[in-house]
Design a protein around this motif. Structure first.
Motif, mmCIF file in Angstrom:
data_model
loop_
_atom_site.group_PDB
_atom_site.id
_atom_site.type_symbol
_atom_site.label_atom_id
_atom_site.label_comp_id
_atom_site.label_asym_id
_atom_site.label_seq_id
_atom_site.Cartn_x
_atom_site.Cartn_y
_atom_site.Cartn_z
ATOM 1 N N ALA A 13 -24.825 -43.953 -76.149
ATOM 2 C CA ALA A 13 -23.495 -43.764 -75.553
ATOM 3 C C ALA A 13 -23.529 -43.011 -74.225
ATOM 4 O O ALA A 13 -22.562 -43.025 -73.480
ATOM 5 C CB ALA A 13 -22.592 -43.014 -76.537
ATOM 6 N N GLN A 76 -18.307 -44.645 -79.332
ATOM 7 C CA GLN A 76 -18.095 -43.191 -79.308
ATOM 8 C C GLN A 76 -17.319 -42.930 -78.011
ATOM 9 O O GLN A 76 -17.894 -42.967 -76.920
ATOM 10 C CB GLN A 76 -19.444 -42.453 -79.300
ATOM 11 C CG GLN A 76 -19.294 -40.954 -79.394
ATOM 12 C CD GLN A 76 -20.590 -40.209 -79.055
ATOM 13 O OE1 GLN A 76 -21.476 -40.751 -78.395
ATOM 14 N NE2 GLN A 76 -20.682 -38.972 -79.490
ATOM 15 N N THR A 82 -25.108 -35.468 -80.005
ATOM 16 C CA THR A 82 -25.846 -36.449 -80.819
ATOM 17 C C THR A 82 -25.350 -36.468 -82.273
ATOM 18 O O THR A 82 -25.322 -37.518 -82.908
ATOM 19 C CB THR A 82 -27.362 -36.154 -80.782
ATOM 20 O OG1 THR A 82 -27.560 -34.756 -81.058
ATOM 21 C CG2 THR A 82 -27.964 -36.463 -79.430
HETATM 22 C C1 UD1 Z 1 -31.921 -34.450 -77.563
HETATM 23 C C2 UD1 Z 1 -32.205 -33.548 -78.741
HETATM 24 C C3 UD1 Z 1 -33.431 -32.695 -78.452
HETATM 25 C C4 UD1 Z 1 -34.620 -33.580 -78.112
HETATM 26 C C5 UD1 Z 1 -34.260 -34.547 -76.994
HETATM 27 C C6 UD1 Z 1 -35.356 -35.567 -76.835
HETATM 28 C C7 UD1 Z 1 -30.072 -33.029 -79.778
HETATM 29 C C8 UD1 Z 1 -28.981 -32.031 -79.887
HETATM 30 N N1 UD1 Z 1 -31.070 -32.708 -78.965
HETATM 31 O O1 UD1 Z 1 -31.601 -33.615 -76.479
HETATM 32 O O2 UD1 Z 1 -33.741 -31.893 -79.563
HETATM 33 O O3 UD1 Z 1 -35.729 -32.790 -77.762
HETATM 34 O O4 UD1 Z 1 -33.058 -35.277 -77.289
HETATM 35 O O5 UD1 Z 1 -35.103 -36.360 -75.712
HETATM 36 O O6 UD1 Z 1 -30.039 -34.032 -80.443
HETATM 37 N N2 UD1 Z 1 -26.022 -39.539 -77.008
HETATM 38 C C9 UD1 Z 1 -24.921 -40.221 -77.471
HETATM 39 N N3 UD1 Z 1 -23.749 -39.557 -77.625
HETATM 40 C C10 UD1 Z 1 -23.617 -38.246 -77.333
HETATM 41 C C11 UD1 Z 1 -24.751 -37.554 -76.850
HETATM 42 C C12 UD1 Z 1 -25.936 -38.222 -76.709
HETATM 43 O O7 UD1 Z 1 -24.998 -41.416 -77.756
HETATM 44 O O8 UD1 Z 1 -22.513 -37.715 -77.503
HETATM 45 C C13 UD1 Z 1 -27.285 -40.251 -76.848
HETATM 46 C C14 UD1 Z 1 -27.730 -40.300 -75.388
HETATM 47 O O9 UD1 Z 1 -27.265 -41.499 -74.771
HETATM 48 C C15 UD1 Z 1 -29.232 -40.276 -75.506
HETATM 49 C C16 UD1 Z 1 -29.493 -39.518 -76.801
HETATM 50 O O10 UD1 Z 1 -28.295 -39.546 -77.528
HETATM 51 O O11 UD1 Z 1 -29.778 -41.572 -75.661
HETATM 52 C C17 UD1 Z 1 -29.963 -38.082 -76.563
HETATM 53 O O12 UD1 Z 1 -28.936 -37.399 -75.891
HETATM 54 P P1 UD1 Z 1 -29.230 -36.339 -74.761
HETATM 55 O O13 UD1 Z 1 -27.947 -35.833 -74.252
HETATM 56 O O14 UD1 Z 1 -30.218 -36.893 -73.795
HETATM 57 O O15 UD1 Z 1 -29.915 -35.182 -75.622
HETATM 58 P P2 UD1 Z 1 -30.916 -34.104 -75.117
HETATM 59 O O16 UD1 Z 1 -30.154 -32.961 -74.584
HETATM 60 O O17 UD1 Z 1 -31.963 -34.709 -74.263
#
Ligand code: UD1
Ligand code: MG
Length: 481
Positions: A13, A76, A82
């Motif tokens: 998302a 979403q 996440t």
């Molecule tokens: C996340 C992890 C972190 C990990 C890292 C690896 C969490 C809280 N943290 O952090 O522990 O080391 O990934 O790369 O999970 N996404 C959604 N909806 C949201 C938020 C995110 O679909 O509301 C998706 C994003 O598109 C992405 C993934 O989830 O593909 C990870 O989200 P991102 O915001 O990059 O998390 P990080 O802060 O990198």
């Protein structure tokens, strides 16, 4: 765990702010396919009951790009973290299954790592990685016995926790009945104000401690059945040793780096299979390249879609070849473009040839420089060697088409076919105005514009009857102003 009760949730998302693009991040391409397609392909190899993709930024553009896939799409609307993303998918998951959570921007994920993670997962399993520079990642917190107790996000971590090099890849497996109860209890009381999926790890650990206490209580009691109903919660970890396979794309730099990794690995496989690559670092395969024995590929070639090269095929430098079958012994000279074409054995193509969709060349054909073929079927032994356009045409055996010949297949509204039968000879700079048939063994004199069928075995010409010379004629000269 039982592999056939598997759900897969792919988080996709996010906007991908650091891509500086209007396109949703997961639609950017690696090796000719959207990032999300790579993740879906990996997911499918695990034979899940269903694949749920959580999309958001870019709206319907993401689902629309994957109409051909059997996916449950969940929107979403606001990206609140996440954990919140997985909450959106929860109603679509099977109560008795295990869910593997993948990230849509980690395109080189290894199927084997996922399988190993799933094999070890009882209640909860994490795919981790040892990262020399772990900045930005969630840290895996282990107690003195090495048991995982929590994941702490970089922004929430203490300076001591930030020293930890083992990080969360974001790929997590868990039993759905636990996941549902943990997700309900998530809060956004953290540095980023987000609902972190990673908080479920500490919850699992807490439940494990409760279970341990209950088992201890049961054992000290005299009447009950010790520990039978109090299942321990184990948190499994699978440590990946392949950084590229757990790397997420956040920027165009990441995308370019992973593209190079992918291409280098593909080139290594081809070398392993016996292909000669004059420079493995200057090859791009954006699809599938199948090769026979003793195939040689010079530098700078791009292969797209499905391409099959037979034994002893040689590809010269800087060719672009898409959806093609090239049979054994054929040589493609440099700077040739081939699209949706089949080429028979021992043919010679290029340099600078352009073979467009629908072209079918039989064995021993020669197509030379600056020749464009479109939807043309050319039979054994025929030659079109210089500067020609042959479109919507059927060319027989042993035909010779002279330099500069053009089939005029289009009247501005409709397209028509040209048929050139076996052994015909077309003189240079002729135009064949379709629909037209050149009979078997016919010869067309150079410079003819043929608008009617030419009979077999005869010379046909259509040009000014006499050559005239005008004595005393002078060239115009430039007038001075
Ligand atoms: C996340 C992890 C972190 C990990 C890292 C690896 C969490 C809280 N943290 O952090 O522990 O080391 O990934 O790369 O999970 N996404 C959604 N909806 C949201 C938020 C995110 O679909 O509301 C998706 C994003 O598109 C992405 C993934 O989830 O593909 C990870 O989200 P991102 O915001 O990059 O998390 P990080 O802060 O990198
Ligand atoms: Mg990230």
């Amino acid at each position: 765990m039982v592999m056939n009760r598997l759900n897969i949730v792919i988080l996709a998302a996010g906007k991908g702010t650091r891509m500086y693009s209007n396109k949703p991040k997961v639609l950017h391409q690696l090796a000719g396919k959207p990032l999300l397609q790579h993740v879906i392909n990996c997911a499918k190899l695990l034979n899940p009951l269903k694949i749920v993709v959580v999309y958001g930024y870019g709206g319907d553009a993401v689902p629309q790009a994957f109409m051909h896939e059997n996916i449950t799409w969940v929107e979403q609307i606001e990206q609140l973290g996440t954990g919140h993303a997985v909450q959106q998918a929860m109603p679509y998951l099977d109560e008795d299954a295990t869910t593997l959570i993948l990230l849509g921007d980690v395109p080189l994920l290894s199927v084997d790592s996922c399988k190993r993670l799933l094999e070890q997962t009882e209640e909860l399993g994490l795919l981790t990685f040892i990262k020399p520079d772990p900045t930005g990642y969630g840290r895996i917190i282990r107690n003195s016995e090495g048991i995982v107790t929590a994941i702490i996000e970089h922004k929430d971590a203490t300076s001591v926790q930030r020293e930890i090099k083992e990080v969360n890849t974001g790929i997590i497996a868990t039993k759905n009945k636990h996941l549902a109860s943990w997700l309900k209890r998530l809060t956004n009381d953290n540095a980023q104000g987000e609902y972190y999926l990673t908080d479920i790890v500490a919850m699992a650990k807490l439940e494990d401690e409760i279970a341990v206490r209950e088992i201890a209580d049961d054992e000290s009691s005299t009447d009950g059945w010790p520990g039978l109903s109090n299942k321990r919660f184990t948190i499994a970890t699978e440590i990946s040793h392949d950084e590229a396979s757990v790397t997420g794309v956040n920027s165009k730099k990441d995308l370019a780096d992973l593209e190079r990794t992918y291409q280098k690995r593909y080139a290594d496989c081809l070398l392993q299979a016996g292909v000669t690559l004059l420079d493995p670092l200057r090859l791009d395969v954006r699809g599938e390249l199948n090769v026979g024995k003793d195939v040689e590929i010079d530098v700078g070639c791009v292969f797209e879609g499905k391409v099959t090269l037979g034994d002893n095929v040689k590809i010269g430098a800087y060719c672009v070849i898409r959806n093609a079958v090239i049979a054994l012994g054929t040589q493609i000279a440099p700077f040739t473009h081939i699209d949706d074409t089949q080429i028979g054995e021992n043919s010679r193509i290029g340099p600078y040839a352009r073979l467009r969709p629908g072209t079918r060349l039989a064995a021993d054909t020669h197509i030379g420089n600056f020749v464009e073929l479109k939807n043309a079927q050319v039979d054994v032994g025929s030659k079109i060697n210089h500067l020609s356009y042959v479109g919507d045409s059927t060319v027989g055996k042993n035909v010779n088409i002279g330099a500069g010949t053009i089939t005029c297949n289009y009247d501005g509204a409709n397209k028509f076919r040209t048929v050139i039968e076996d052994n015909a000879f077309i003189g240079s700079d002729s135009q064949l105005v379709a629909p037209v048939t050149i009979g078997r063994g016919a010869t067309i004199a150079a410079g003819s514009t043929i608008t009617k069928d030419a009979p077999a075995d005869q010379l046909t010409f259509c040009r000014a009857k006499e050559q005239k010379s005008i004595a005393g004629w002078t060239r115009p000269v430039k007038t001075k102003k």
